[in-house]
Design a protein around this motif. Structure first.
Motif: not given
Length: 123
Positions: A23-47
């Motif tokens: 959930a995002a706290s902005t009135r202009t949410f529709s103008s945002y690009a959104m992403g999900w990333f993940r990070q496992a232990p010892g690894k870089k954050r990835e898309l």
């Protein structure tokens, strides 16, 4: 600055499903690009997946066909439906946002981040 609050993580057996919400706290949410990333232990954050302001989606090869990203602009919320989960999907999952068009896929392209939610898949 946008506040992002993730929910929906947890422990699931391999082959199971989870749905993450952000959930995002902005009135202009529709103008945002959104992403999900993940990070496992010892690894870089990835898309994992991203959805543009226009609804175009991009997925990491490792999750194509199993995960689906979507957005509800009326609720200022982005979702990640995760099916057929595997132990290698275990990670902290982060929601990210940037007020721009296009299809940002790199961590540095995003300006706002959530606190993360743990997803653990047992074998």
């Amino acid at each position: 600055q946008v506040q992002l609050v993730e929910s929906g993580g947890g422990l699931v057996q391999a082959g199971g499903s989870l749905r993450l919400s952000c959930a995002a706290s902005t009135r202009t949410f529709s103008s945002y690009a959104m992403g999900w990333f993940r990070q496992a232990p010892g690894k870089k954050r990835e898309l994992v997946a991203q959805i543009s302001s226009g609804g175009t989606t991009t997925y990491a090869d490792s999750v194509k066909g199993r995960f689906t990203i979507s957005r509800d602009n009326a609720k200022n919320t982005v979702y990640l439906q995760m099916n057929s989960l595997k132990p290698e999907d275990t990670a902290v999952y982060y929601c990210a946002a940037v007020p721009r068009g296009g299809w940002p896929v790199m961590t540095y392209e995003y300006t706002d981040w959530g606190q993360g939610t743990q997803v653990t898949v047992s074998s």
